[in-house]
Design a protein around this motif. Sequence first.
Motif, PDB file in Angstrom:
ATOM      1  N   TYR A   1       0.663  -1.211   0.002  1.00 27.70           N
ATOM      2  CA  TYR A   1       0.001  -0.003   0.014  1.00 27.70           C
ATOM      3  C   TYR A   1       0.614   1.211   0.194  1.00 27.70           C
TER       4      TYR A   1
ATOM      5  N   GLU B   1     -13.578   2.150  -2.262  1.00 28.87           N
ATOM      6  CA  GLU B   1     -13.959   1.580  -1.390  1.00 28.87           C
ATOM      7  C   GLU B   1     -13.232   1.568  -0.218  1.00 28.87           C
ATOM      8  N   ARG B   2     -11.975   1.457  -0.444  1.00 33.18           N
ATOM      9  CA  ARG B   2     -10.850   1.281   0.841  1.00 33.18           C
ATOM     10  C   ARG B   2     -10.875   2.792   1.422  1.00 33.18           C
ATOM     11  N   ASN B   3     -11.298   3.626   0.629  1.00 35.59           N
ATOM     12  CA  ASN B   3     -10.971   5.102   0.698  1.00 35.59           C
ATOM     13  C   ASN B   3     -12.330   5.884   1.282  1.00 35.59           C
TER      14      ASN B   3
ATOM     15  N   GLN C   1     -11.909  -0.834  -5.793  1.00 38.56           N
ATOM     16  CA  GLN C   1     -11.354  -1.431  -4.566  1.00 38.56           C
ATOM     17  C   GLN C   1     -10.701  -0.088  -3.688  1.00 38.56           C
ATOM     18  N   ASN C   2     -10.092   0.354  -4.480  1.00 40.93           N
ATOM     19  CA  ASN C   2      -9.440   1.946  -4.059  1.00 40.93           C
ATOM     20  C   ASN C   2     -10.333   2.903  -3.460  1.00 40.93           C
TER      21      ASN C   2
END
Length: 419
Positions: free
Chosen positions: A231, A312-314, A309-310
Amino acid sequence: MPGEHARIQVVKTNKDYGYAKILERTETSPDRVAPPCPIFDTCGGCTIQHLAPDAQLAFKRDIVRHALTRIGGLDATDTAPTLGMTDPWDYRNKIQVPVALQNGAFAFGFYRKRSHAIVPMEHCPITDPLIDAIVQTARQIAEEKGIQPYDEQRHRGSLRHIMARIGKQTGEVMVVFVTKTDDLPFRKAFIDGLTSRYPQIKSIVHNVNNRRTNAILGKESRTIWGRDAIYDKIGGITFAISAHSFYQVNPSQTEVLYKKALEFAALTGKETVIDAYCGIGTISLFLAKAAKHVYGVEIVPEAIADARQNAERNGITNASFEAGKAEEVIPAWRAQGIAPDVIVVDPPRKGCDAALLDTMRAMQPQRIVYVSCNPATLARDLKTLTADGLYQVKKIQPVDMFPQTTHVETVVLMSRKDK
């Protein structure tokens, strides 16, 4: 370099240009400096390492201005000074080093310019020092164990490349071994030798590439130790980076570039934005923090999966992503009633597809922000976008993403003339 004179021997002439060899330099530029890299003159990677840093920035501004003037027929007089780095060394977050059988021996280094002959490399001054050291340790293990390097001519052997990536903000490292064979010889020795010495390593991946190809990575990757991804953060946004992920190699300047794109977009929170060639969503997620909604499109399905995904991750919910060709997906969005206020494009070196340029003009957003890694194709596309007088170039900002090389990124703001 600019300002220098030399005696030359012309070896070939074409209609518009020629080739020559330098026999003797008769006038030397005051901007010429001693390059610190011992293989500068043979590696072919950092082609302007012998040019002083400030002169490099001026040189790159001129590259952009000349391209926009000669190819695009534009007035590029007001091109802004190139945005450079305080310390233009140790910036690369990825290194990929070929391994080969050369003259019957193990060879490790970089390809000589315009060839596949390897120039031995002990240290790369533009690469992050940690991953520079890690690939050298991996090389030492490979040589000690007697692993068979790849023989390009006979398509034999095993180890083809050693790659390492680092999250510059997190310090996390991924190491990738690329082999022709389905197995990685001395796998345990590589894992133990690297992880015992470098606790920053969070992922070790084995990639199989058994094709006769110049492409570094094959389609199949297996995580043999640790996580599938590392990451990193840019501008407070966290990104997952896998072996196959496209991720800018200079993240500090990437933040400079994206902030300038965001400034040019002039978002107030009410705008609908389309991000063509969105990749893993790096620019899209920057824009989403200041827009009503961002729509990103990218031809690589795996990149779109990473982008989702990025987001959602943020915790970013106002960004949507779709896989496909921008010139096909964006007209479909238009048919669905999606009307962008701003379109951002960040195409590959070949520039925008002609159909996409036509679509952008037909959608008539208030602003177009063009992020380019190739001044020549940028100039060509701007010429098309300004041809009917609907759009005009308002701002031109070069950014030095790749110090010591001739490459330059450019951010251009175009506005509709009625706005």
